[in-house]
Write an enzyme that holds these catalytic residues in place. Structure first.
Site, mmCIF file in Angstrom:
data_model
loop_
_atom_site.group_PDB
_atom_site.id
_atom_site.type_symbol
_atom_site.label_atom_id
_atom_site.label_comp_id
_atom_site.label_asym_id
_atom_site.label_seq_id
_atom_site.Cartn_x
_atom_site.Cartn_y
_atom_site.Cartn_z
ATOM 1 N N LEU A 1 0.815 -1.206 0.000
ATOM 2 C CA LEU A 1 0.000 0.000 0.000
ATOM 3 C C LEU A 1 0.853 1.261 0.000
ATOM 4 C CD1 LEU A 1 -2.789 1.316 0.137
ATOM 5 C CD2 LEU A 1 -2.703 1.063 2.632
ATOM 6 N N THR B 1 9.828 6.701 1.854
ATOM 7 C CA THR B 1 10.746 6.099 2.827
ATOM 8 C C THR B 1 10.715 4.581 2.791
ATOM 9 O OG1 THR B 1 9.250 5.898 4.726
ATOM 10 C CG2 THR B 1 10.205 8.087 4.312
ATOM 11 N N ASN C 1 2.343 4.069 7.574
ATOM 12 C CA ASN C 1 1.962 2.832 6.913
ATOM 13 C C ASN C 1 2.880 1.673 7.270
ATOM 14 O OD1 ASN C 1 0.856 1.094 4.574
ATOM 15 N ND2 ASN C 1 3.006 1.363 3.997
ATOM 16 N N SER D 1 -4.205 1.248 10.204
ATOM 17 C CA SER D 1 -4.503 0.245 11.220
ATOM 18 C C SER D 1 -4.907 -1.044 10.514
ATOM 19 C CB SER D 1 -5.614 0.770 12.139
ATOM 20 O OG SER D 1 -5.948 -0.172 13.125
ATOM 21 N N TYR E 1 -0.713 -8.652 17.385
ATOM 22 C CA TYR E 1 -0.838 -7.722 16.261
ATOM 23 C C TYR E 1 -2.042 -6.805 16.468
ATOM 24 C CZ TYR E 1 -1.778 -6.048 11.523
ATOM 25 O OH TYR E 1 -2.041 -5.258 10.425
ATOM 26 N N LYS F 1 -2.585 -2.465 16.963
ATOM 27 C CA LYS F 1 -3.502 -1.638 16.191
ATOM 28 C C LYS F 1 -4.565 -0.999 17.090
ATOM 29 C CE LYS F 1 -1.448 -2.360 12.295
ATOM 30 N NZ LYS F 1 -0.663 -1.258 11.668
ATOM 31 N N THR G 1 -1.293 -7.510 -1.494
ATOM 32 C CA THR G 1 0.071 -7.027 -1.314
ATOM 33 C C THR G 1 0.913 -8.209 -0.839
ATOM 34 O OG1 THR G 1 -0.224 -6.432 1.015
ATOM 35 C CG2 THR G 1 -0.864 -4.782 -0.631
#
Length: 275
Positions: free
Chosen positions: A13, A31, A82, A133, A147, A151, A182
């Site tokens: 993404l 980045t 991200n 998130s 995980y 979030k 992805t």
């Protein structure tokens, strides 16, 4: 023209969003831990893109990324947190050092970038912070407890933040994607080495070797990038769901929570002092 600072642009993404921003003629700080992985993006947009090495757990690199944005383009107008990775394991199986690293990447890294970017946004009384998130913050599956915890923490922080900076002209958006096509399920998904047999039918079913979703997800990251840009530029909800699976899963979770609230309301009310 606005300047976007986007973390985690090597793939997924982040890459699609960087390319969409630059295609509009805007500036982007692109980045990645290894900036060589984003040099192709910069080569196509030499005047408006800047590749910066950024490990979000490195506070020196965080500060330097914002400084470079200010020096090259005058500041950060839109920060997109991200970068991050998944982690699947039963709660009991987890390695403490791996959990510490997970929080350092998924939660404390975004916090550091927010704090580094806010002085400029406050001075200009304008800006947007987009924290990526997951629907895992709303509906946690077995094996995703840690995980999801990162979030949930990010969303709680974002909720408080938007009430602090909204009056200063700064927008805060939480993006809750479902499953997107992805490499998250491949390169970005980690798991503990410890395996406890009692969890084989719960957390064990979702270990990487049992995951067949990679390459078949319904979500299109190119379309997701356009929706994020639209939300930043115009009206936006605080929580922006992306994907049909996200809408279905969150709606189901809300319905279950509402039913539980209704069922226990009378009991909950008994804990007040008598009138």
């Amino acid at each position: 023209m606005p300047t976007w600072l986007i973390t985690g642009c090597s793939t997924g993404l982040g890459r699609h969003l960087a390319e969409a921003v630059l295609a509009r003629g805007w500036n982007a700080i692109v980045t990645a831990r290894n900036p060589a992985t984003v040099q192709d993006i910069v080569a196509r947009h030499p005047d408006s893109a800047l590749a910066v090495a950024l490990d979000v757990t490195d506070r020196t690199q965080v500060a330097d990324a914002v400084r470079q944005a200010e020096a090259r383009f005058g500041g950060v107008d839109v920060l997109v947190n991200n970068a991050g990775h998944g982690y699947r394991t039963a709660v009991e199986e987890a390695d403490e050092a791996e959990v510490d690293e997970l929080f350092a990447t998924n939660f404390f890294g975004p916090v550091a970038l927010i704090k580094a970017s806010l002085p400029g946004m406050r001075a200009r009384r304008h800006g947007a912070i987009v924290n990526v998130s997951s629907i895992a913050a709303r509906r946690t599956s077995a094996g995703s407890g840690y995980y999801s915890a990162t979030k949930c923490a990010l969303e709680g922080l974002s909720d408080g933040l938007r009430k602090e900076v909204g009056p200063l002209g700064i927008k805060v958006i939480v993006v809750e994607p479902g499953a997107f096509r992805t490499d998250f399920a491949g390169r970005s998904l980690q798991q503990a080495s410890t395996v406890i047999a009692d969890y084989a039918d719960t957390a064990g079913r979702r270990r990487k070797e049992n995951d067949r979703s990679h390459g078949t997800q319904r979500g299109d990251p190119t379309r997701a990038a356009q929706v994020i840009i639209k939300a930043v530029e115009g009206e936006a909800p605080f929580r922006l769901l992306l994907g049909s699976d996200a809408v279905h899963e969150v709606r189901s979770a809300i319905e279950v929570e509402r039913a539980e609230l209704d069922a226990w309301e009378a009991t909950s009310l008994t804990t007040d002092f008598p009138a």
